[in-house]
Each structure stands twice: as C-alpha cells, then as structure tokens.
Design a protein around this motif. Structure first.
Motif, short mmCIF file in Angstrom:
data_model
loop_
_atom_site.label_atom_id
_atom_site.label_comp_id
_atom_site.label_asym_id
_atom_site.label_seq_id
_atom_site.Cartn_x
_atom_site.Cartn_y
_atom_site.Cartn_z
N SER A 272 0.92 -1.38 0.25
CA SER A 272 -0.04 0.22 0.44
C SER A 272 0.91 1.16 -0.29
N ILE A 273 2.47 1.43 0.13
CA ILE A 273 2.92 2.23 0.33
C ILE A 273 3.32 2.99 -0.71
N ALA A 274 3.43 2.15 -2.09
CA ALA A 274 3.48 3.13 -3.67
C ALA A 274 2.11 4.16 -4.00
N PRO A 275 1.34 3.02 -4.13
CA PRO A 275 0.17 3.86 -4.47
C PRO A 275 -0.08 5.25 -3.12
N ALA A 276 -0.18 5.03 -1.92
CA ALA A 276 -0.11 6.09 -1.04
C ALA A 276 0.37 6.81 -1.53
N GLU A 277 2.10 7.19 -1.70
CA GLU A 277 3.49 8.09 -1.88
C GLU A 277 2.61 8.65 -3.78
N ALA A 278 2.41 7.89 -4.16
CA ALA A 278 1.75 8.54 -5.86
C ALA A 278 0.66 9.64 -5.82
N ALA A 279 0.04 8.99 -4.38
CA ALA A 279 -1.01 10.34 -4.16
C ALA A 279 -0.89 11.17 -3.59
N ALA A 280 0.26 11.30 -2.71
CA ALA A 280 0.41 12.02 -1.63
C ALA A 280 1.61 13.11 -3.30
N GLN A 281 2.81 12.87 -3.25
CA GLN A 281 2.96 13.08 -4.95
C GLN A 281 1.98 14.34 -5.61
N ALA A 282 0.98 13.80 -6.17
CA ALA A 282 -0.33 14.23 -7.03
C ALA A 282 -0.43 15.78 -5.89
N MET A 283 -0.63 15.16 -4.44
CA MET A 283 -1.37 16.61 -3.81
C MET A 283 -0.20 17.64 -3.98
N ASN A 284 0.88 16.96 -4.09
CA ASN A 284 2.30 18.02 -3.06
C ASN A 284 1.77 18.99 -4.63
N THR A 285 2.02 17.87 -5.58
CA THR A 285 2.24 18.45 -7.39
C THR A 285 1.18 20.05 -7.51
N ARG A 286 -0.04 19.32 -6.99
CA ARG A 286 -0.79 20.42 -6.91
C ARG A 286 -0.90 21.83 -6.34
N ILE A 287 -0.45 21.16 -4.85
CA ILE A 287 -0.17 22.15 -4.03
C ILE A 287 0.78 23.25 -4.54
N LEU A 288 2.50 22.81 -5.60
CA LEU A 288 3.02 23.29 -5.74
C LEU A 288 2.27 24.53 -6.39
N GLY A 289 1.91 23.26 -7.65
CA GLY A 289 1.68 24.75 -8.47
C GLY A 289 0.17 25.55 -8.02
N MET A 290 -0.48 25.92 -7.36
CA MET A 290 -0.93 26.43 -6.06
C MET A 290 -0.37 27.81 -6.03
N VAL A 291 0.78 27.20 -5.34
CA VAL A 291 1.59 27.97 -4.49
C VAL A 291 2.56 29.06 -5.41
N ALA A 292 2.31 28.40 -6.60
CA ALA A 292 4.07 29.21 -7.84
C ALA A 292 2.29 30.27 -8.09
N GLY A 293 1.32 30.06 -8.71
CA GLY A 293 0.29 30.78 -8.87
C GLY A 293 0.38 32.54 -8.34
N LEU A 294 0.09 31.69 -6.52
CA LEU A 294 -0.11 32.52 -5.54
C LEU A 294 1.08 33.54 -5.70
N GLU A 295 1.93 33.14 -5.48
CA GLU A 295 3.11 33.61 -5.59
C GLU A 295 3.35 35.20 -6.26
#
Length: 360
Positions: A272-295
């Motif tokens: 279960s680690i691999a799918p959990a890690e992939a989901a977390a990375q996808a969420m981080n990518t979304r947040i990073l995109g949002m952060v770049a837009g906010l900046e």
C-alpha cells in the motif's frame, strides 16, 4: 419491603380508577357520531334547496322523513367498539398490575445477590479446567482474573491475561495487563511490544506517543520484533514517512516465519506504500502549482490579505519552513504600518487549513 408492596397496591388502585373514569366519560362510538353529522348536513341542504325554490314544501317534508328513518336505523345497529364488559376490563387490568408487581418482587428485588453471574462464573471455571478451548475469550478472562491476587508477581500470568483480554475486545484492560507485566519485567521485549499493540487498539488504530515509545523499547531489546516493526511501519505510512515505513515493514517480513499467517497482512501494508506515496506526490504537485500561482499574484498585487493567508497555509501543508518564513517576512514588510492586518492574516493561515481550492 412493606413500603414497596404498598406502592404496588397504590399503583394498581390508580390504574383501576383511571379505567373506571374512562368508561364513564368516553364519547359515543365514532360511527354513530358520523351518522349524526351526515344527517345534520343533509337536513341543512334540504333547507337550503327549499329556500332557493328548487323543491316545494311537500318534497322537503318527504326528504326529512326519509333522513330521519335512516338515522333511526343507524342507531339500532350494535356498537362495534368492543365486546368486553367494563367489569371484566377492571379485573383484567388489576390482574396484570398485580402480576407485574409480584414478578418484580420475585426477580427484581434490589437486595437480591447476583447469583446468576456467580453461577455462570463457577460454570466457566469448571469448563476452563476441563475444556478450555471451548470457552469464549470474555468468559476465560473472567475466570483468569479470579487469580490476579495469587499470581500478582508472575509476568507470564499478566501476559497471558492481556492476550485473552485483547481477544475478548477488552483493549483498555489488556493494556493495563501488559503494563503490569512490563513493570515486573522491564527487560522483556514481549511486554513492551504487546503493550504498544494494546495502546494502539485503545487509540483506535493510531500509535500515539506512548505506543511508539513502547515499540521502540521493544526494538532496543529485540531488533527483529515483527510486531513492533509492523505497527511503526503502519504509523509511518499515516505520517507520510514512506521510506521509514518501507524499512519497518520489510524488517517485519524478514523476521517472520514463512508459514506465519500474519505475513499476508504485513505484505498488504507494504504494497500500500506505493499508491499512497503517488497520491501524496500528486497532491504536492497540485499545491506547488497553486503556490506558484499565488506567488505570481502577490508579486503583481501584494495588497491581498486572503492570498497571503493561503500562501502561508500552503507552505505549512508542504512543510517548507524556510519558504514560509520568507513569505511571512515579505507580508509583514508590506503591511508594516497595519499590524491589525498582519494579525488577521496569521490567524487565518493557522485556522483555515486545507482550502487550496480557494486560490482559483
């Protein structure tokens, strides 16, 4: 005892009195009341038609007579509301009340000893001595607990009792059993490991600080303890520490026998680690995109308190303390002359968590 009996008699008398009052004041049967209502409506309609000239006096007289005959015929029908005579009802009600009071006096007296449980416990004890495998865990725990004073200093006794309590679903009691075993033998890794498991169950599946400390102590005494590795690995997955989770779960599998029935559970957790890690990375990518837009928005227009609050909150989610500190310094510099705005931004950044969709 006499007071209780008098109270029961008084209740019976009140019930019988209420039944008698109801018999006297009860209304006419609903069917008869409906017949009278229909008759009154018909007579009113006859009077209306006669006044309007739609019928003459002879026809009106004939219709009134017909309606009266119909009403008399309805009144002659027997009542269908019940065939029990009032006296019979009083007797039946009194018998029910007396029987209820007698039953309470027989089986519900507050001073009666708990003989049924004592009898069951004695039967469980005999069964535990002859056929222990047939006894349910809760019953076995009750039997074993009778010897807690005689075996208070025996580590094995508390360990075994803790396991039985855990099987019975008595997680809190099991944790207390293991705690006593740990106090008697602090160098026994099994006591630490099983204590951590019990505390995890008490926490609803979450290994809190006490459970983690117990597992870590177990690993200090036995670095290959599969139970400690498994639960620490599970908690690492929940915390998002996937490398630590892989390390613990891999160690747990290595320490388990090939035919251990728990291997499948540990393997599933590792998978279960691999799918959990992939989901977390996808969420981080979304947040990073949002952060770049906010900046970008805040560089173009720093007069945006809501944007600053979302940016600080995003860095908290990412765990990037350095960038958060830089963003907070830039915000405070812009609002240096408005401390009330700074305080409001910091408050919203702390209390409104997980609203990355607001950046759209």
């Amino acid at each position: 005892m006499i007071l209780l009996a008098l109270t029961c008699v008084l209740i019976c008398a009140v019930l019988i009195a209420l039944a008698a009052i109801w018999q006297r004041v009860r209304r006419a049967p609903p069917q008869w009341a409906q017949e009278k209502s229909l008759y009154a409506s018909f007579m009113a309609d006859v009077d209306r038609r006669l006044a309007a000239g739609n019928i003459d006096a002879d026809q009106a007289r004939e219709e009134r007579a017909e309606a009266g005959r119909a009403l008399l015929k309805a009144s002659d029908r027997p009542e269908t509301s019940g065939n029990m005579k009032p006296l019979h009802g009083y007797i039946a009600l009194g018998l029910v009340a007396v029987a209820s009071a007698w039953l309470y006096l027989f089986v519900g007296h507050p001073k009666l000893a708990d003989q049924p449980y004592k009898q069951r416990l004695a039967a469980w004890t005999r069964l535990a001595q002859s056929q222990p495998d047939s006894l349910p865990p809760k019953a076995m725990a009750a039997v074993l607990r009778q010897g807690q004073h005689d075996h208070a200093k025996e580590v094995d006794y508390w360990l075994f009792l803790g396991r039985i309590d855990m099987l019975a679903g008595n997680n809190y009691q099991g944790a207390q059993d293991y705690q006593k075993a740990r106090e008697l033998a602090p160098q026994t890794f099994t006591a630490w490991s099983e204590l951590g498991e019990a505390l995890t169950f008490v926490g609803g599946g979450v290994s809190g600080p006490d459970a983690k400390a117990a597992f870590q102590n177990a690993l200090k005494l036995n670095a290959k303890d599969p139970r400690a590795h498994y639960y620490l690995g599970q908690q690492a997955i929940s915390d998002g520490d996937y490398e630590t989770a892989r390390t613990h779960l891999t160690a747990a599998l290595s320490a388990m026998a090939p035919n251990d029935v728990s291997r499948r559970q540990v393997q599933d957790a590792l998978n279960s680690i691999a799918p959990a890690e992939a989901a977390a990375q996808a969420m981080n990518t979304r947040i990073l995109g949002m952060v770049a837009g906010l900046e970008g928005q805040l560089q173009a227009n720093p007069e945006n308190p809501d944007g600053w609050a979302r940016l600080l909150r995003s860095y908290d989610v990412l765990g990037d303390r350095q960038k958060r500190a830089a963003a907070q310094a830039a915000m405070q510099s812009h609002y240096a002359r408005r401390p009330d705005v700074i305080a409001d931004i910091l408050t919203r950044a702390q209390t409104r968590v997980g609203s990355e969709g607001e950046a759209k």
